[in-house]
Design an enzyme around this catalytic site. Structure first.
Site, PDB file in Angstrom:
ATOM      1  N   TRP A 105     -24.295  -2.933 -12.501  1.00 23.92           N
ATOM      2  CA  TRP A 105     -23.648  -3.532 -13.673  1.00 23.92           C
ATOM      3  C   TRP A 105     -22.359  -4.271 -13.333  1.00 23.92           C
ATOM      4  O   TRP A 105     -22.099  -5.343 -13.881  1.00 23.92           O
ATOM      5  CB  TRP A 105     -23.431  -2.499 -14.780  1.00 23.92           C
ATOM      6  CG  TRP A 105     -24.724  -2.148 -15.450  1.00 23.92           C
ATOM      7  CD1 TRP A 105     -25.341  -0.932 -15.463  1.00 23.92           C
ATOM      8  CD2 TRP A 105     -25.597  -3.037 -16.185  1.00 23.92           C
ATOM      9  NE1 TRP A 105     -26.532  -1.011 -16.143  1.00 23.92           N
ATOM     10  CE2 TRP A 105     -26.717  -2.280 -16.599  1.00 23.92           C
ATOM     11  CE3 TRP A 105     -25.544  -4.393 -16.518  1.00 23.92           C
ATOM     12  CZ2 TRP A 105     -27.771  -2.845 -17.341  1.00 23.92           C
ATOM     13  CZ3 TRP A 105     -26.594  -4.944 -17.250  1.00 23.92           C
ATOM     14  CH2 TRP A 105     -27.685  -4.170 -17.652  1.00 23.92           C
ATOM     15  N   ASP A 175     -15.259  -1.666 -18.025  1.00 22.41           N
ATOM     16  CA  ASP A 175     -16.540  -1.495 -18.708  1.00 22.41           C
ATOM     17  C   ASP A 175     -16.854   0.000 -18.678  1.00 22.41           C
ATOM     18  O   ASP A 175     -17.167   0.560 -17.632  1.00 22.41           O
ATOM     19  CB  ASP A 175     -17.621  -2.300 -17.964  1.00 22.41           C
ATOM     20  CG  ASP A 175     -19.014  -2.100 -18.548  1.00 22.41           C
ATOM     21  OD1 ASP A 175     -19.175  -1.300 -19.490  1.00 22.41           O
ATOM     22  OD2 ASP A 175     -19.953  -2.758 -18.045  1.00 22.41           O
ATOM     23  N   LYS A 199     -25.610   3.666 -24.908  1.00 21.41           N
ATOM     24  CA  LYS A 199     -25.806   4.692 -23.900  1.00 21.41           C
ATOM     25  C   LYS A 199     -25.380   6.036 -24.468  1.00 21.41           C
ATOM     26  O   LYS A 199     -26.116   7.004 -24.435  1.00 21.41           O
ATOM     27  CB  LYS A 199     -25.001   4.385 -22.629  1.00 21.41           C
ATOM     28  CG  LYS A 199     -25.323   3.021 -22.001  1.00 21.41           C
ATOM     29  CD  LYS A 199     -26.540   3.021 -21.084  1.00 21.41           C
ATOM     30  CE  LYS A 199     -27.138   1.636 -20.889  1.00 21.41           C
ATOM     31  NZ  LYS A 199     -26.269   0.680 -20.213  1.00 21.41           N
TER      32      LYS A 199
HETATM   33  C1  LIG Z   1     -26.290  -0.894 -19.792  1.00 23.93           C
HETATM   34  C2  LIG Z   1     -24.994  -1.412 -19.257  1.00 23.93           C
HETATM   35  C3  LIG Z   1     -24.588  -2.752 -19.468  1.00 23.93           C
HETATM   36  C4  LIG Z   1     -25.446  -3.773 -20.194  1.00 23.93           C
HETATM   37  O1  LIG Z   1     -25.226  -3.674 -21.554  1.00 23.93           O
HETATM   38  P1  LIG Z   1     -25.885  -4.604 -22.659  1.00 23.93           P
HETATM   39  O2  LIG Z   1     -25.348  -4.021 -23.926  1.00 23.93           O
HETATM   40  O3  LIG Z   1     -27.355  -4.490 -22.528  1.00 23.93           O
HETATM   41  O4  LIG Z   1     -25.372  -5.978 -22.447  1.00 23.93           O
HETATM   42  C5  LIG Z   1     -23.349  -3.126 -18.978  1.00 23.93           C
HETATM   43  N1  LIG Z   1     -22.544  -2.267 -18.332  1.00 23.93           N
HETATM   44  C6  LIG Z   1     -22.904  -0.987 -18.112  1.00 23.93           C
HETATM   45  C7  LIG Z   1     -21.967  -0.071 -17.383  1.00 23.93           C
HETATM   46  C8  LIG Z   1     -24.125  -0.519 -18.581  1.00 23.93           C
HETATM   47  O5  LIG Z   1     -24.482   0.756 -18.373  1.00 23.93           O
END
Ligand SMILES: *Cc1c(COP(=O)(O)O)cnc(C)c1O
Length: 367
Positions: A105, A175, A199
């Site tokens: 990611w 993030d 998540k």
């Molecule tokens: C799943 C994930 C993403 C992608 O997220 P989307 O909402 O599908 O754009 C980005 N960063 C991390 C750490 C993730 O686990």
């Protein structure tokens, strides 16, 4: 009766608490205090204004935020933040923003940032196959960088930082999509945190952004309104039609965290117990199960491991599915097995998985 969805180890969208699902089910039929389905309530209603206000207030309480932070509920997922951050903070800059490339990611964030301005990747886990995170000695943080960007928990590889990175005089941007609200995170030390809901804290469709007011003082004036944090702040996350249902479910999860769990400290305790059981099972398997992540960097949210052969992994996944476990297949980028043990996944579910793993290991098989 067996709790519903109790063995959902999916990497995302992840498991949600059963009490939340039941309230969401009721709300789809009718929100009692409104007399309408949540799917048909105006985003300009007083009820939804109260939902937004309480969601924001609960996130503030959980994180202990001071008033100089804004809490936004946006759309576009974490992926939109990969570009919204550099669009706001990197355009026209000569000094590069610093990025860490610690896994799948954080890697996805790099090309999006490069479209907006210069970046410097100060560490990459690629040579080590994304099996470990850097120590502080391996990192050199610049005082000139417009910001530092990293991912707190690499969802695919199961790597998690258990410290805050960077300098206090350079904006930290993180993030936290896959470990947001799973433990106390010193949110005040970050200039901007983003985390989509799907998540750990709700369904897909809403992304939480926690941003310090000062970070946005010099942001460009020519951004599309939708991609302009300041305009979203002015509109109280209600610039255009927001995902009312996703935000409502996220509100229910924040209530569950505050009222049923007792806050992020208590949540962390439970998450630590769950992860400890699984890692112990890996470590005590005589190498039958092999954890991907270096021990100091093991994630409390995503436990990624492999078996000795692809055939064994296939048998493991097939049998686990027959036994009611769901979502244990590793991310399509790396394969293997991944048990995602987000907030709503219970200690009992982890114990069931550990028991299955031990049983699977002991099955007689021809060499
Ligand atoms: C799943 C994930 C993403 C992608 O997220 P989307 O909402 O599908 O754009 C980005 N960063 C991390 C750490 C993730 O686990």
């Amino acid at each position: 009766m067996k709790p519903l969805n109790s063995l959902n180890f999916s990497g995302g969208p992840g498991a949600l608490p059963e009490s939340v699902l039941r309230q969401a089910q009721q709300a789809i039929l009718e929100v009692p205090e409104v007399g309408l389905s949540v799917l048909g309530i105006s985003h300009r209603s007083d009820w939804f204004a109260a939902v937004l206000a309480e969601t924001e207030a609960n996130i503030r309480t959980l994180l202990g935020l001071t008033p100089d932070f804004h809490v936004l509920l946006l759309q576009g997922g974490a992926t939109q933040q990969f570009s919204m951050v550099p669009m706001t903070l990197l355009r026209g800059k000569s000094q590069p923003a610093q990025y860490l490339h610690t896994g799948y990611w954080s890697g996805k964030a790099l090309p999006e940032a490069r479209l907006q301005g210069p970046i410097e990747v100060i560490w990459s886990g690629q040579p080590s196959g994304f099996t470990k995170l850097p120590t502080d000695a391996e990192l050199t943080f610049s005082a000139e960088a417009p910001y530092l960007h990293y991912v707190s928990n690499e969802t695919v590889e199961g790597l998690q930082f258990n410290r805050v990175l960077g300098r206090d005089d350079v904006p930290r941007i993180c993030d936290m999509s896959s470990d947001f609200l799973s433990k106390p995170c010193e949110a005040q030390r970050f200039a901007l945190i983003y985390a989509h809901a799907q998540k750990n804290i709700g369904p897909a469709g809403v992304t939480v952004v926690v941003v310090q007011d000062a970070l946005l003082q010099h942001s460009p004036r020519d951004l599309p309104a939708f991609l302009d944090y300041r305009q979203q702040i002015q509109a109280h996350s209600n610039l255009n039609t927001p995902p009312v249902f996703a935000i409502y479910v996220t509100l229910l999860v924040t209530r569950w965290l505050l009222q049923d769990i007792g806050g992020l400290g208590a949540m962390h305790d439970i998450n630590q117990q769950k992860a400890a059981q699984l890692y112990q099972a890996l470590d005590h398997s005589d190498g039958f199960y092999q954890g991907r992540a270096a021990a100091p960097d093991r994630s409390l949210m995503n436990v990624a491991f492999t078996l000795k052969t692809p055939e064994l992994e296939r048998a493991f996944l097939a049998q686990s599915q027959q036994r009611g476990f769901s979502g244990l297949g590793g991310h399509r980028a790396i394969g293997g097995i991944r048990a995602s043990i987000y907030n709503a996944l219970s200690l009992e579910a982890v114990e069931s998985l550990v028991a299955f793993m031990q049983e699977f290991q002991l099955q007689p098989r021809s060499a």
